[in-house]
Design a protein around this motif. Sequence first.
Motif, mmCIF file in Angstrom:
data_model
loop_
_atom_site.group_PDB
_atom_site.id
_atom_site.type_symbol
_atom_site.label_atom_id
_atom_site.label_comp_id
_atom_site.label_asym_id
_atom_site.label_seq_id
_atom_site.Cartn_x
_atom_site.Cartn_y
_atom_site.Cartn_z
ATOM 1 N N PRO A 143 21.779 54.272 51.794
ATOM 2 C CA PRO A 143 22.948 53.484 51.402
ATOM 3 C C PRO A 143 23.763 53.006 52.598
ATOM 4 N N VAL A 144 23.853 53.845 53.625
ATOM 5 C CA VAL A 144 24.607 53.454 54.811
ATOM 6 C C VAL A 144 23.911 52.302 55.521
ATOM 7 N N GLU A 178 23.388 46.508 56.898
ATOM 8 C CA GLU A 178 22.631 45.259 56.777
ATOM 9 C C GLU A 178 23.428 44.200 56.021
ATOM 10 N N ALA A 179 24.099 44.595 54.960
ATOM 11 C CA ALA A 179 24.901 43.638 54.195
ATOM 12 C C ALA A 179 26.083 43.142 55.024
ATOM 13 N N GLY A 180 26.670 44.015 55.832
ATOM 14 C CA GLY A 180 27.753 43.583 56.719
ATOM 15 C C GLY A 180 27.271 42.591 57.761
ATOM 16 N N ALA A 181 26.079 42.818 58.296
ATOM 17 C CA ALA A 181 25.508 41.873 59.260
ATOM 18 C C ALA A 181 25.177 40.543 58.588
ATOM 19 N N ALA A 182 24.677 40.602 57.361
ATOM 20 C CA ALA A 182 24.394 39.362 56.628
ATOM 21 C C ALA A 182 25.679 38.608 56.334
ATOM 22 N N PHE A 183 26.741 39.325 55.998
ATOM 23 C CA PHE A 183 28.030 38.683 55.755
ATOM 24 C C PHE A 183 28.539 37.998 57.019
ATOM 25 N N LEU A 230 28.916 40.065 48.690
ATOM 26 C CA LEU A 230 30.045 40.865 48.202
ATOM 27 C C LEU A 230 29.603 41.848 47.128
ATOM 28 N N ILE A 231 28.803 41.360 46.194
ATOM 29 C CA ILE A 231 28.296 42.236 45.131
ATOM 30 C C ILE A 231 27.430 43.343 45.734
ATOM 31 N N GLY A 232 26.581 42.988 46.692
ATOM 32 C CA GLY A 232 25.724 43.980 47.328
ATOM 33 C C GLY A 232 26.502 45.034 48.094
ATOM 34 N N ILE A 233 27.526 44.611 48.816
ATOM 35 C CA ILE A 233 28.323 45.572 49.594
ATOM 36 C C ILE A 233 29.061 46.530 48.666
ATOM 37 N N PHE A 234 29.710 46.000 47.649
ATOM 38 C CA PHE A 234 30.463 46.883 46.762
ATOM 39 C C PHE A 234 29.533 47.759 45.918
ATOM 40 N N THR A 253 36.317 56.803 44.576
ATOM 41 C CA THR A 253 36.274 55.358 44.330
ATOM 42 C C THR A 253 37.116 54.586 45.342
ATOM 43 N N MET A 254 38.297 55.075 45.631
ATOM 44 C CA MET A 254 39.155 54.382 46.599
ATOM 45 C C MET A 254 38.551 54.415 48.004
ATOM 46 N N SER A 255 37.937 55.519 48.357
ATOM 47 C CA SER A 255 37.289 55.603 49.673
ATOM 48 C C SER A 255 36.109 54.640 49.764
ATOM 49 N N ASP A 256 35.335 54.557 48.690
ATOM 50 C CA ASP A 256 34.201 53.630 48.673
ATOM 51 C C ASP A 256 34.680 52.180 48.768
ATOM 52 N N ALA A 257 35.742 51.850 48.027
ATOM 53 C CA ALA A 257 36.275 50.484 48.061
ATOM 54 C C ALA A 257 36.861 50.169 49.432
ATOM 55 N N ALA A 258 37.531 51.146 50.039
ATOM 56 C CA ALA A 258 38.086 50.933 51.381
ATOM 57 C C ALA A 258 36.974 50.749 52.412
ATOM 58 N N LEU A 259 35.898 51.495 52.265
ATOM 59 C CA LEU A 259 34.749 51.341 53.162
ATOM 60 C C LEU A 259 34.142 49.943 53.021
ATOM 61 N N ALA A 260 33.986 49.484 51.791
ATOM 62 C CA ALA A 260 33.441 48.142 51.566
ATOM 63 C C ALA A 260 34.359 47.079 52.154
ATOM 64 N N ALA A 261 35.673 47.234 51.951
ATOM 65 C CA ALA A 261 36.627 46.264 52.513
ATOM 66 C C ALA A 261 36.592 46.300 54.040
ATOM 67 N N GLY A 262 36.422 47.482 54.612
ATOM 68 C CA GLY A 262 36.329 47.589 56.069
ATOM 69 C C GLY A 262 35.082 46.923 56.618
ATOM 70 N N ILE A 263 33.990 47.049 55.893
ATOM 71 C CA ILE A 263 32.750 46.382 56.316
ATOM 72 C C ILE A 263 32.914 44.868 56.245
ATOM 73 N N LEU A 264 33.558 44.385 55.197
ATOM 74 C CA LEU A 264 33.807 42.942 55.082
ATOM 75 C C LEU A 264 34.721 42.454 56.203
ATOM 76 N N ALA A 265 35.767 43.213 56.486
ATOM 77 C CA ALA A 265 36.681 42.826 57.564
ATOM 78 C C ALA A 265 35.966 42.846 58.917
ATOM 79 N N GLY A 266 35.146 43.860 59.131
ATOM 80 C CA GLY A 266 34.394 43.930 60.383
ATOM 81 C C GLY A 266 33.418 42.775 60.536
ATOM 82 N N GLY A 267 32.769 42.396 59.438
ATOM 83 C CA GLY A 267 31.862 41.250 59.486
ATOM 84 C C GLY A 267 32.590 39.958 59.781
ATOM 85 N N ALA A 268 33.766 39.791 59.178
ATOM 86 C CA ALA A 268 34.547 38.569 59.420
ATOM 87 C C ALA A 268 35.045 38.509 60.862
#
Length: 110
Positions: free
Chosen positions: A6-7, A12-17, A61-65, A75-90
Amino acid sequence: MVSASPVLSLVEAGAAFAAVILLYLILSEVYRSTRLPAWMNGDVVPQLLCVVLTGAVVGILIGIFTAAMGLPFGTMSDAALAAGILAGGAVTACVLMRVIRSAIHLRHQA
């Protein structure tokens, strides 16, 4: 313990983003340039590119979440991790775009 699968899929999804955002930034730079290529001169190609890039962003986005919610944290930790990956990709895409712009700018000055 978190398995590597999963990690790895999150990375990979963050790099694709980051790649999709970078592609969007490059295409927007080309579209705004004074020397617009002939294949981007009409309305159809830029609109198709926007549809494809938007679909790619939604899929990522669907894949990351989905991958983040499979982790054994709250759940909040998972959502924060996904948001952090999106922010890092951006941020990665923006930094790469600045590097590309400066390389092009230096090449044109020489």
